[in-house]
Design a protein around this motif. Structure first.
Motif, PDB file in Angstrom:
ATOM      1  N   UNK A  77      -0.683  41.313 -39.914  1.00  0.00           N
ATOM      2  CA  UNK A  77      -1.311  39.980 -39.261  1.00  0.00           C
ATOM      3  C   UNK A  77      -0.287  39.426 -40.093  1.00  0.00           C
ATOM      4  N   UNK A  78       0.483  39.412 -41.280  1.00  0.00           N
ATOM      5  CA  UNK A  78       1.867  38.140 -41.555  1.00  0.00           C
ATOM      6  C   UNK A  78       2.147  37.902 -41.253  1.00  0.00           C
ATOM      7  N   UNK A  79       2.991  39.543 -40.863  1.00  0.00           N
ATOM      8  CA  UNK A  79       4.373  39.720 -40.187  1.00  0.00           C
ATOM      9  C   UNK A  79       4.398  39.369 -39.225  1.00  0.00           C
ATOM     10  N   UNK A  80       3.069  39.174 -37.582  1.00  0.00           N
ATOM     11  CA  UNK A  80       3.492  39.046 -36.558  1.00  0.00           C
ATOM     12  C   UNK A  80       2.806  37.089 -36.425  1.00  0.00           C
ATOM     13  N   UNK A  81       2.371  36.752 -38.149  1.00  0.00           N
ATOM     14  CA  UNK A  81       2.428  35.368 -38.111  1.00  0.00           C
ATOM     15  C   UNK A  81       3.667  34.664 -38.211  1.00  0.00           C
ATOM     16  N   UNK A  82       4.508  35.249 -38.870  1.00  0.00           N
ATOM     17  CA  UNK A  82       5.411  34.995 -38.958  1.00  0.00           C
ATOM     18  C   UNK A  82       6.850  35.040 -38.066  1.00  0.00           C
ATOM     19  N   UNK A  83       6.427  35.985 -37.271  1.00  0.00           N
ATOM     20  CA  UNK A  83       7.428  36.059 -35.944  1.00  0.00           C
ATOM     21  C   UNK A  83       6.831  34.719 -35.085  1.00  0.00           C
ATOM     22  N   UNK A  84       5.400  34.849 -34.951  1.00  0.00           N
ATOM     23  CA  UNK A  84       5.183  33.413 -33.724  1.00  0.00           C
ATOM     24  C   UNK A  84       5.531  31.994 -34.425  1.00  0.00           C
ATOM     25  N   UNK A  85       5.980  31.626 -35.814  1.00  0.00           N
ATOM     26  CA  UNK A  85       6.151  30.687 -36.425  1.00  0.00           C
ATOM     27  C   UNK A  85       7.416  30.312 -36.480  1.00  0.00           C
TER      28      UNK A  85
END
Length: 166
Positions: A77-85
């Motif tokens: 989820x942190x990896x996905x958050x970074x991609x979204x950001x």
């Protein structure tokens, strides 16, 4: 599935573009550009920091002989958050920052864990398998069932070879 992917990769960027243009008309193009750059840098920094913490927790759990299932989901989820950001846009930034909040991730882990359990159970039931394991799903949160010794059925199958006289 293809239609969902098409909608995902066309409608969301169009909505993001519309929101950025709308925000730019309320403020200025320079402020909008600055917002995109700042959220990208801030988000990438926070995601990197939390990702490193998750990686350390995974290593600690493995050294202690524990399954790091929940921590791995945090890392994903942190990896996905970074991609979204780092993706320019207002909606993706809000979703990315939300995924960096541990309480939000905990709530998502519960729902995701239940979804994975249901999918795994459907998969096991759809196959002609007699073995099912709940290993790895302990730390998702939510309701857990306790397996008692009397609930376990130990079965051994022996395949009888066909003889030529049959």
């Amino acid at each position: 599935m293809l239609l969902r992917l098409f909608l995902l990769f066309t409608l969301i960027p169009l909505a993001e573009l519309w929101l950025l243009l709308w925000f730019s008309s309320l403020t200025s193009p320079a402020v909008t550009f600055g917002l995109v750059v700042v959220t990208g840098i801030l988000g990438a920094t926070l995601a990197r920091k939390q990702g490193a913490q998750a990686w350390k927790k995974i290593q600690t759990n493995l050294v202690q002989g524990q399954q790091p299932t929940g921590v791995v989901l945090d890392g994903v989820m942190i990896l996905i958050a970074g991609a979204f950001l780092i993706t320019p846009g207002i909606m993706t930034d809000m979703l990315g920052f939300a995924l960096l909040i541990p309480r939000v991730r905990d709530l998502l882990k519960v729902h995701l864990g239940e979804w994975i359990r249901k999918r795994a159970l459907m998969q096991v039931q759809s196959q002609t398998s007699f073995h099912s394991s709940h290993a790895g799903f302990q730390d998702f949160g939510g309701s857990h069932t306790t397996v008692k010794e009397e609930d376990i059925i130990d079965v051994e199958f022996v395949r009888k070879e066909s003889s030529e006289t049959d």
